[in-house]
Scaffold this motif. Structure first.
Motif, PDB file in Angstrom:
ATOM      1  N   ALA A 203      87.365  85.495  47.434  1.00 19.52           N
ATOM      2  CA  ALA A 203      87.007  86.183  48.683  1.00 19.52           C
ATOM      3  C   ALA A 203      88.151  87.079  49.156  1.00 19.52           C
ATOM      4  O   ALA A 203      87.915  88.204  49.626  1.00 19.52           O
ATOM      5  CB  ALA A 203      86.655  85.157  49.760  1.00 19.52           C
ATOM      6  N   LEU A 204      89.390  86.606  49.025  1.00 22.25           N
ATOM      7  CA  LEU A 204      90.528  87.408  49.442  1.00 22.25           C
ATOM      8  C   LEU A 204      90.666  88.654  48.572  1.00 22.25           C
ATOM      9  O   LEU A 204      90.962  89.748  49.069  1.00 22.25           O
ATOM     10  CB  LEU A 204      91.818  86.582  49.374  1.00 22.25           C
ATOM     11  CG  LEU A 204      93.070  87.274  49.919  1.00 22.25           C
ATOM     12  CD1 LEU A 204      92.930  87.532  51.412  1.00 22.25           C
ATOM     13  CD2 LEU A 204      94.317  86.433  49.644  1.00 22.25           C
TER      14      LEU A 204
ATOM     15  N   ARG B 145      87.860  95.992  49.002  1.00 19.80           N
ATOM     16  CA  ARG B 145      87.174  96.824  50.002  1.00 19.80           C
ATOM     17  C   ARG B 145      88.182  97.612  50.832  1.00 19.80           C
ATOM     18  O   ARG B 145      87.986  98.802  51.107  1.00 19.80           O
ATOM     19  CB  ARG B 145      86.308  95.951  50.910  1.00 19.80           C
ATOM     20  CG  ARG B 145      85.065  95.379  50.238  1.00 19.80           C
ATOM     21  CD  ARG B 145      84.145  94.756  51.261  1.00 19.80           C
ATOM     22  NE  ARG B 145      84.761  93.616  51.940  1.00 19.80           N
ATOM     23  CZ  ARG B 145      84.679  92.361  51.517  1.00 19.80           C
ATOM     24  NH1 ARG B 145      83.995  92.085  50.409  1.00 19.80           N
ATOM     25  NH2 ARG B 145      85.252  91.377  52.195  1.00 19.80           N
ATOM     26  N   PHE B 146      89.256  96.949  51.227  1.00 18.56           N
ATOM     27  CA  PHE B 146      90.253  97.582  52.091  1.00 18.56           C
ATOM     28  C   PHE B 146      90.894  98.784  51.405  1.00 18.56           C
ATOM     29  O   PHE B 146      90.906  99.891  51.959  1.00 18.56           O
ATOM     30  CB  PHE B 146      91.330  96.561  52.486  1.00 18.56           C
ATOM     31  CG  PHE B 146      92.471  97.163  53.258  1.00 18.56           C
ATOM     32  CD1 PHE B 146      92.352  97.414  54.619  1.00 18.56           C
ATOM     33  CD2 PHE B 146      93.663  97.488  52.620  1.00 18.56           C
ATOM     34  CE1 PHE B 146      93.404  97.981  55.330  1.00 18.56           C
ATOM     35  CE2 PHE B 146      94.719  98.052  53.314  1.00 18.56           C
ATOM     36  CZ  PHE B 146      94.584  98.302  54.682  1.00 18.56           C
ATOM     37  N   TYR B 147      91.432  98.584  50.215  1.00 18.44           N
ATOM     38  CA  TYR B 147      92.162  99.664  49.550  1.00 18.44           C
ATOM     39  C   TYR B 147      91.228 100.800  49.127  1.00 18.44           C
ATOM     40  O   TYR B 147      91.582 101.980  49.253  1.00 18.44           O
ATOM     41  CB  TYR B 147      92.929  99.130  48.347  1.00 18.44           C
ATOM     42  CG  TYR B 147      94.216  98.440  48.730  1.00 18.44           C
ATOM     43  CD1 TYR B 147      95.319  99.171  49.149  1.00 18.44           C
ATOM     44  CD2 TYR B 147      94.323  97.058  48.665  1.00 18.44           C
ATOM     45  CE1 TYR B 147      96.505  98.534  49.504  1.00 18.44           C
ATOM     46  CE2 TYR B 147      95.504  96.410  49.024  1.00 18.44           C
ATOM     47  CZ  TYR B 147      96.590  97.149  49.443  1.00 18.44           C
ATOM     48  OH  TYR B 147      97.763  96.521  49.806  1.00 18.44           O
TER      49      TYR B 147
ATOM     50  N   PRO C 142      88.064 102.129  40.797  1.00 18.81           N
ATOM     51  CA  PRO C 142      87.335 100.961  41.315  1.00 18.81           C
ATOM     52  C   PRO C 142      87.893  99.666  40.738  1.00 18.81           C
ATOM     53  O   PRO C 142      87.979  99.507  39.523  1.00 18.81           O
ATOM     54  CB  PRO C 142      85.895 101.224  40.859  1.00 18.81           C
ATOM     55  CG  PRO C 142      85.801 102.718  40.784  1.00 18.81           C
ATOM     56  CD  PRO C 142      87.150 103.171  40.298  1.00 18.81           C
ATOM     57  N   ALA C 143      88.295  98.775  41.617  1.00 17.98           N
ATOM     58  CA  ALA C 143      89.034  97.571  41.203  1.00 17.98           C
ATOM     59  C   ALA C 143      88.095  96.439  40.809  1.00 17.98           C
ATOM     60  O   ALA C 143      87.117  96.169  41.496  1.00 17.98           O
ATOM     61  CB  ALA C 143      89.943  97.117  42.338  1.00 17.98           C
ATOM     62  N   GLU C 144      88.432  95.760  39.711  1.00 13.44           N
ATOM     63  CA  GLU C 144      87.660  94.600  39.269  1.00 13.44           C
ATOM     64  C   GLU C 144      88.516  93.339  39.190  1.00 13.44           C
ATOM     65  O   GLU C 144      87.997  92.245  38.987  1.00 13.44           O
ATOM     66  CB  GLU C 144      87.030  94.871  37.906  1.00 13.44           C
ATOM     67  CG  GLU C 144      85.961  95.950  37.913  1.00 13.44           C
ATOM     68  CD  GLU C 144      84.680  95.534  38.613  1.00 13.44           C
ATOM     69  OE1 GLU C 144      84.517  94.337  38.922  1.00 13.44           O
ATOM     70  OE2 GLU C 144      83.837  96.421  38.861  1.00 13.44           O
ATOM     71  N   GLY C 145      89.837  93.478  39.343  1.00 14.61           N
ATOM     72  CA  GLY C 145      90.727  92.321  39.335  1.00 14.61           C
ATOM     73  C   GLY C 145      91.248  92.051  40.731  1.00 14.61           C
ATOM     74  O   GLY C 145      90.580  92.310  41.735  1.00 14.61           O
TER      75      GLY C 145
ATOM     76  N   PHE D 202      96.699  92.764  45.413  1.00 15.57           N
ATOM     77  CA  PHE D 202      96.131  92.466  46.717  1.00 15.57           C
ATOM     78  C   PHE D 202      96.918  91.333  47.373  1.00 15.57           C
ATOM     79  O   PHE D 202      97.171  90.287  46.764  1.00 15.57           O
ATOM     80  CB  PHE D 202      94.662  92.055  46.588  1.00 15.57           C
ATOM     81  CG  PHE D 202      93.790  93.129  45.997  1.00 15.57           C
ATOM     82  CD1 PHE D 202      94.102  94.467  46.162  1.00 15.57           C
ATOM     83  CD2 PHE D 202      92.649  92.801  45.279  1.00 15.57           C
ATOM     84  CE1 PHE D 202      93.298  95.465  45.620  1.00 15.57           C
ATOM     85  CE2 PHE D 202      91.833  93.781  44.741  1.00 15.57           C
ATOM     86  CZ  PHE D 202      92.164  95.121  44.908  1.00 15.57           C
ATOM     87  N   GLY D 203      97.280  91.533  48.640  1.00 16.56           N
ATOM     88  CA  GLY D 203      97.982  90.514  49.401  1.00 16.56           C
ATOM     89  C   GLY D 203      97.099  89.938  50.480  1.00 16.56           C
ATOM     90  O   GLY D 203      95.865  90.004  50.409  1.00 16.56           O
TER      91      GLY D 203
END
Length: 368
Positions: free
Chosen positions: A282-283, A289-291, A304-307, A346-347
């Motif tokens: 979820a994080l 979504r944010f970036y 488009p990120a998948e990791g 992602f943080g």
């Protein structure tokens, strides 16, 4: 003066040793920072699984004993998790250890390894140790896999082909359809290593996943790690799922006790922690979504990120990373063929906001 080049094995002097970047402590000291946000290593911002931490505490009083040399408890836990027998599981000191073991098992001088480009550097490192040749096959312009070009690159000398999905550092996936096509196109003498280190983060239904058909194919090795989703990067635990006959040969070059007893217990416990697994996914989805939204809003192109990371084009990746370090934010740049890009892990929500603000400031200065 000792002439070391006459003593060491041929080819060793040609290998570029891994040079780690600054640590957060070093960066803090260098720039006099009170806080450093570390988004350069694709680590899990939630930290370790709480069940793993509890298992570590319980194991501390037994550190005077050697670990289980065959990692039987952990192999049994992994096998149960995937619906396999333990003979299909090999555990290593991180995925890096298994990549090196595969190289030592299958490669000789002048053999060939095929990899997409850009991708995870350890595949080439393993080949270099054995003096094998690496054939790099460029990804498509959108960083998707060119499976036809990968198949065309294979010769009678090819022993291994590595495919990382989602690919590090681009974040793009190999689809199930592409994997099936490639396996049909490749000759029997090529071992296909599918590195799924980040696959649990992807929510793309088309991505290649563990399946009975892959488990049954004697040429296929599926790599997994506890470093990412489970937050155990500091313990170094990875595993391979493959045909027992293949793993029997890899086990011949594996050192005994290659995974310490604390790591074995923690990893086995982490597999049971569905709450941590769900929260980690979820994080990562929130970070994606944010970036993607923020980058689009300020005119920065992001793949488009998948990791649990994203590749962003800033114009000069190294300059961007250096600028952000001065602001206390660590991101990654300098990937081969990606001079214009940075990779951001992602943080937490707060860390992502701080990073994005720093990224905007940096790119504005670069283009002023």
């Amino acid at each position: 003066m000792m002439e070391w080049t006459k003593l060491v094995r041929p080819g060793i002097s040609d290998i570029e040793p891994y040079v780690p970047g600054l640590t957060d402590d070093e960066l803090q000291k260098l720039y006099g920072l009170k806080r450093v946000i570390k988004l350069n290593a694709n680590e899990n911002a939630l930290g370790p699984s709480p069940l793993a931490i509890e298992a570590i505490r319980e194991e501390l009083s037994t550190l005077h004993h050697y670990p289980d040399g065959g990692s039987e408890l952990l192999r049994d836990a992994i096998a149960k998790f995937h619906g396999l027998s333990a003979e299909h599981v090999l555990v290593g000191n991180g995925s890096d250890d298994i990549i090196k073991l595969l190289s030592e098992t299958f490669l000789e001088s002048d053999d060939e390894v095929v990899v997409p480009s850009p991708t995870f550097s350890q595949y080439s490192f393993g080949a270099a140790i054995m003096r094998a040749n690496v054939k790099q096959v460029p990804l498509h312009a959108d960083f998707s896999f060119d499976v036809e070009a990968l198949a065309d690159a294979v010769t009678e000398k090819t022993k291994l082909i590595y495919l990382c999905s989602p690919n590090n550092p681009t974040g793009t996936i190999l689809t199930q359809e592409e994997a099936e096509w490639l396996l049909k196109a490749l000759p029997e003498h090529v071992v296909v290593v599918l590195d799924l280190a980040y696959n649990d983060y992807s929510q793309n239904d088309r991505r290649v996943v563990d399946s009975p058909a892959l488990f049954a194919d004697p040429r296929v090795v599926l790599l997994h790690t506890f470093s990412k989703l489970y937050g155990l990067a500091g313990l170094r635990v990875g595993y391979a799922l493959a045909h027992p006959e293949l793993l029997a040969f890899v086990n011949r070059v594996r050192e005994p006790f290659n995974v310490n007893r604390v790591a074995q217990r923690a990893a086995a416990a982490a597999l049971l922690d569905e709450d941590h697994r769900r929260a980690s996914r979820a994080l990562a989805a929130e970070g994606k979504r944010f970036y993607e939204t923020q980058c689009a809003a300020v005119g920065l192109f992001a793949v488009p990120a998948e990791g649990n990371f994203i590749l962003v084009r800033t114009g000069d990746g190294v300059a961007t990373a250096n600028e952000l370090m001065k602001m206390g934010v660590m991101i990654r740049a300098g990937f081969s063929g990606l001079a214009e890009w940075v990779r951001i892990s992602f943080g937490t929500t707060e860390e992502n906001e701080i990073c994005m603000n720093a990224l905007i400031q940096s790119t504005q200065r670069q283009h002023a």
